[in-house]
Design a protein around this motif. Structure first.
Motif, short mmCIF file in Angstrom:
data_model
loop_
_atom_site.label_atom_id
_atom_site.label_comp_id
_atom_site.label_asym_id
_atom_site.label_seq_id
_atom_site.Cartn_x
_atom_site.Cartn_y
_atom_site.Cartn_z
N ARG A 109 0.83 -1.20 0.00
CA ARG A 109 0.00 0.00 0.00
C ARG A 109 0.87 1.26 0.00
NH1 ARG A 109 -5.42 1.12 1.91
NH2 ARG A 109 -5.86 3.20 1.11
N ARG A 110 0.54 2.23 -0.84
CA ARG A 110 1.28 3.50 -0.83
C ARG A 110 0.78 4.36 0.33
NH1 ARG A 110 -0.63 6.19 -5.71
NH2 ARG A 110 -2.41 4.89 -5.18
N ILE A 111 1.71 5.07 0.97
CA ILE A 111 1.32 5.92 2.10
C ILE A 111 1.88 7.33 1.93
CG2 ILE A 111 1.04 4.05 3.79
CD1 ILE A 111 3.88 4.82 4.81
N HIS A 112 1.29 8.25 2.70
CA HIS A 112 1.76 9.63 2.76
C HIS A 112 1.94 9.97 4.23
CE1 HIS A 112 2.28 13.83 1.89
NE2 HIS A 112 1.22 14.17 2.59
N VAL A 113 3.17 10.24 4.65
CA VAL A 113 3.42 10.49 6.08
C VAL A 113 3.31 11.99 6.33
CG1 VAL A 113 4.93 10.08 8.05
CG2 VAL A 113 4.92 8.47 6.13
N LEU A 114 2.32 12.34 7.15
CA LEU A 114 2.00 13.74 7.43
C LEU A 114 2.98 14.33 8.44
CD1 LEU A 114 -1.79 13.00 7.98
CD2 LEU A 114 -0.88 14.27 6.02
N HIS A 115 3.05 15.64 8.49
CA HIS A 115 3.82 16.41 9.49
C HIS A 115 5.01 15.67 10.10
CE1 HIS A 115 0.90 14.25 11.83
NE2 HIS A 115 -0.03 15.17 11.83
N VAL A 116 5.97 15.36 9.24
CA VAL A 116 7.20 14.69 9.70
C VAL A 116 8.05 15.73 10.46
CG1 VAL A 116 9.32 13.51 8.95
CG2 VAL A 116 7.12 13.06 7.80
N THR A 117 8.62 15.30 11.61
CA THR A 117 9.27 16.30 12.47
C THR A 117 10.73 15.99 12.81
OG1 THR A 117 8.46 15.13 14.42
CG2 THR A 117 7.13 16.99 13.63
N THR A 118 11.24 14.83 12.43
CA THR A 118 12.58 14.47 12.94
C THR A 118 13.57 14.12 11.83
OG1 THR A 118 12.11 12.10 13.13
CG2 THR A 118 11.51 13.45 15.01
N ALA A 119 14.84 14.33 12.13
CA ALA A 119 15.92 13.95 11.22
C ALA A 119 15.91 12.43 11.01
CB ALA A 119 17.26 14.38 11.83
N GLU A 120 15.62 11.70 12.10
CA GLU A 120 15.63 10.23 12.02
C GLU A 120 14.60 9.71 11.03
OE1 GLU A 120 16.19 12.07 14.57
OE2 GLU A 120 17.61 11.11 15.93
N GLU A 121 13.37 10.31 11.05
CA GLU A 121 12.34 9.85 10.11
C GLU A 121 12.72 10.19 8.67
OE1 GLU A 121 9.44 12.07 12.55
OE2 GLU A 121 8.03 10.60 11.78
N MET A 122 13.33 11.36 8.48
CA MET A 122 13.71 11.75 7.12
C MET A 122 14.71 10.75 6.54
SD MET A 122 11.93 14.21 6.01
CE MET A 122 10.94 15.62 6.52
N MET A 123 15.58 10.20 7.40
CA MET A 123 16.53 9.19 6.89
C MET A 123 15.78 7.95 6.43
SD MET A 123 19.71 9.66 9.48
CE MET A 123 20.50 8.13 9.08
N LEU A 124 14.79 7.52 7.22
CA LEU A 124 13.99 6.34 6.83
C LEU A 124 13.19 6.62 5.56
CD1 LEU A 124 12.45 5.37 10.32
CD2 LEU A 124 14.31 4.21 9.10
N LEU A 125 12.62 7.82 5.47
CA LEU A 125 11.74 8.15 4.34
C LEU A 125 12.52 8.30 3.04
CD1 LEU A 125 9.42 10.45 6.40
CD2 LEU A 125 8.67 8.40 5.18
N ALA A 126 13.79 8.72 3.17
CA ALA A 126 14.63 8.84 1.97
C ALA A 126 14.86 7.47 1.33
CB ALA A 126 15.96 9.50 2.33
N GLU A 127 14.78 6.43 2.15
CA GLU A 127 14.96 5.05 1.64
C GLU A 127 13.65 4.45 1.15
OE1 GLU A 127 17.92 3.46 1.44
OE2 GLU A 127 18.76 5.39 2.07
#
Ligand code: DOR
Length: 447
Positions: free
Chosen positions: A229-247
């Motif tokens: 399933r494709r998802i859209h992660v709302l209001h991302v706030t952390t450097a750690e999540e951005m690293m995961l989302l870049a992958e």
């Protein structure tokens, strides 16, 4: 003979598919009919674009308007009025109203309430819950629905899908991109004493900490892959999540808010108290920088305001009984213009994040770009106009903004929706005639 248009915008700098160009735009029957040179003597209304920048209409894909249930905070008329005064032409509204938007009846009720009262075009999210998990595939295809919203952690209202089994069922029911509030509910519960003990909003980012957000984002990415399933992660706030989302760019798109890009802990909590309280929280400068970095690296796909009005009286309750959320639909574009003037992003990036980006994420039909055949939605700005954000300008019923007093260079001076000028020089025009948005994935259902 000169061509005739219902409306022509003459001599402005327009953000076309070729980038910023000095061209004219002709509108017929609510759609863009020509981009090029237009003879102003053809008849029809004219907007003189000299000195102005014509952008595709801004789509705010994350707002909470409180109707039904809490119209003392906001209703569909006041919320969309604030939107068009801020240059926003389309909003997607969240399902955590009272009652929540979890079935076809509640969706139909919101669409009926919006008719003749909404100033801008609009669509509504369906909220995921254990009770409707198996019906979501059908619900998300209803006209006027922009998709399914999943709260993984508790926030305002009762919507919640905390466990992996129900999340799997929700993700398997339906095909459209699902919007996610990623905070881990078990960790929020474990750490609730931190907020209780502190009595100060300074503890908000400690209670709802970086790991709370990282854990939820990691979980939902794993489940999205497992279920396809494709998802859209709302209001991302952390450097750690951005690293995961870049992958995970193949499966997940990413949203940030102007609040998280502008405010910083601990200063915002000292200065604004519970007004700065929102979920997920405003974090420190390290994370704010990481969000800007993610914008410049292209990891972020759109910016939504997460407009979440609460009255000053409600905000004055002692933390943590004070509600989370800040208004923002009217200040989204002015704040981004400010950041652009300060050199944090280019005009092209701003446009992509606020119009083409949300249109791509949610498969909006015929909106998000200045293209012949698309809806004639324009956000017209004066990049040289300097103004201060003041409460007298704010239309939200909550009556305040965390950005009051901020001096902005660049201001929306006209909002045009399907060829109708609905805002001019800080005043709404004519009458409310917003329409439900159409989506390419469900066009057949709407025919
Ligand atoms: O701070 C927030 N307020 N975050 C949310 O997820 C919901 C919102 C609201 O509706 O008040």
């Amino acid at each position: 003979m000169a061509e005739t248009f219902d409306l022509a915008i003459i001599g402005g700098q327009c953000w076309t598919p070729e980038g910023l160009q000095e061209v004219d735009i002709g509108v017929r029957a609510g759609r863009i009919a020509k981009i090029g040179s237009i003879d102003p003597h053809g008849g029809g209304a004219i907007i003189k674009g000299e000195g102005l920048t014509i952008l595709p209409g801004v789509i705010d894909s994350q707002v909470h308007f409180r109707e039904p249930g809490a119209p003392h905070k906001e209703d569909l008329e006041t919320g969309t009025r604030a939107a068009v005064l801020g240059g926003v032409t389309t909003v997607f509204e969240m399902p955590n109203t009272q009652p929540p938007t979890t079935d076809a009846t509640q969706l139909a009720d919101k669409l009926a309430r919006a008719k003749g009262r909404a100033w801008c075009d609009h669509a509504f999210f369906i909220g995921a819950a254990a009770e409707n998990a198996r019906e979501l595939a059908e619900l998300e295809r209803l006209p006027g629905c922009c998709g399914v919203k999943i709260f993984m952690g508790s926030s305002t209202g009762s919507l919640l899908v905390p466990d992996d089994d129900t999340l799997r069922t929700v993700l398997r029911s339906g095909r459209r991109r699902a919007a996610i509030h990623a905070e881990d509910e078990p960790r929020l519960k474990e750490r609730a004493a931190i907020a209780q003990a502190s009595g100060s909003p300074l503890a908000h980012p400690e209670w709802r900490d970086v790991e709370t957000a990282r854990r939820a984002t990691a979980r939902i990415l794993r489940l999205a892959r497992e279920t396809g399933r494709r998802i859209h992660v709302l209001h991302v706030t952390t450097a750690e999540e951005m690293m995961l989302l870049a992958e995970a760019k193949d499966i997940a798109t990413v949203e940030v808010t102007p609040q998280h890009l502008t405010l910083e802990a601990p200063d915002c909590y000292r200065r604004l108290g519970t007004k700065a309280q929102m979920n997920p929280p405003i974090r420190d400068g390290h994370h704010r920088q990481a969000l800007w970095q993610a914008i410049s690296q292209g990891i972020v796909d759109c910016i939504g305001s997460d407009h979440a009005p609460h009255t000053l009286e409600e905000k004055a309750k002692p933390y943590p009984t004070s509600p989370s959320g800040m208004p923002g639909v009217q200040t989204l574009l002015p704040l981004l213009l400010h950041h652009m003037q300060e050199g944090r992003l280019s005009l092209g990036r701003l446009v992509d994040l606020t119009s083409a980006g949300p249109a791509r994420i949610y498969n909006v039909a015929n909106k998000g770009r200045i293209v012949v055949g698309y809806d004639a939605d324009f956000t017209i700005v004066d990049l040289n106009r300097e103004k201060t954000i003041e409460s007298s300008w704010l239309a939200s019923r909550c009556g305040w903004s965390p950005f009051e007093g901020m001096r902005i260079k660049g201001w929306p001076i006209m909002t045009v929706i399907r060829g109708h000028t609905v805002m001019r020089d800080d005043e709404v025009q004519e009458q409310a005639q917003g329409m439900p948005v159409r989506f390419t994935e469900t066009l057949a259902a709407q025919a």
